[in-house]
Write a protein that holds these residues in place. Structure first.
Motif: not given
Length: 192
Positions: A58-63, A65, A131-132, A134-135
């Motif tokens: 999830w972190f990789c998708v948001h930072t 990718v 990925s959609d 929230n944290a």
């Protein structure tokens, strides 16, 4: 927190835990005299990896990718190599002639860490499916996945212990074959 998030996380947990269940079964076969504390530590290790990997994804998708997408084709190869190595080692130990009967020491820390990575590396891609979120939702989903994994792995260890006691000397061979089979299964299903 919605009902759909909980159900999806439970289903993801069951699906992702199947590899860890099989490896837990092999570990139980390899060490039929395993104590409850050790069983909890092994199941906890798998649960920790299964919790962390979706969050990392999830972190990789948001930072990161673009970098992660370049890494994704190597995931099946890594899982195959790690499980093949550990399973091959167990197979070798089970097939070599013993000069004297010695008590099985079970899976060591380094091997357990490799098993944790190998069985949870496919969970990185779950970060894409959530990925959609929230944290907070991503953390909740990952924790549910981890709890499901813990329970399923405890069951695998228990079953492995039961069959390990009955199979005695052949348990290490069977455990090694299971790990190699899981590695091949991860590789084949990911590649095709």
């Amino acid at each position: 927190m919605s009902f759909v998030l909980i159900v999806n996380s439970l289903l993801l947990g069951v699906g992702l835990a199947m590899d860890a269940f099989s490896v837990s079964l092999a570990n139980g076969l390899h060490e039929p005299q395993m104590k409850k504390g050790r069983m909890s530590a092994i199941a906890g290790t798998f649960a920790l990896f299964q919790t962390a990997m979706p969050l990392i994804g999830w972190f990789c998708v948001h930072t990161l990718v673009s970098y992660f997408k370049a890494f994704q084709p190597f995931i099946p190869w890594i899982a195959l190599a790690l499980l093949g190595f550990i399973g091959g080692k167990m197979l070798y130990e089970g097939l070599r002639p013993d000069e004297e009967e010695e008590e099985s020491t079970g899976v060591g820390f380094a091997a357990l860490m490799l098993q944790g990575v190998a069985t949870s590396i496919d969970a990185l891609s779950v970060g894409f499916t959530i990925s959609d979120y929230n944290a907070l939702m991503a953390v909740a989903a990952a924790v549910i996945i981890g709890v499901v994994t813990f329970v399923i792995c405890l069951g695998g260890l228990k079953l492995g212990k039961i069959f390990g006691t009955k199979l005695a000397g052949k348990a290490t061979i069977l455990g090694g074959l299971i790990l190699i089979g899981i590695g091949i299964e991860i590789f084949v299903t990911s590649m095709f």
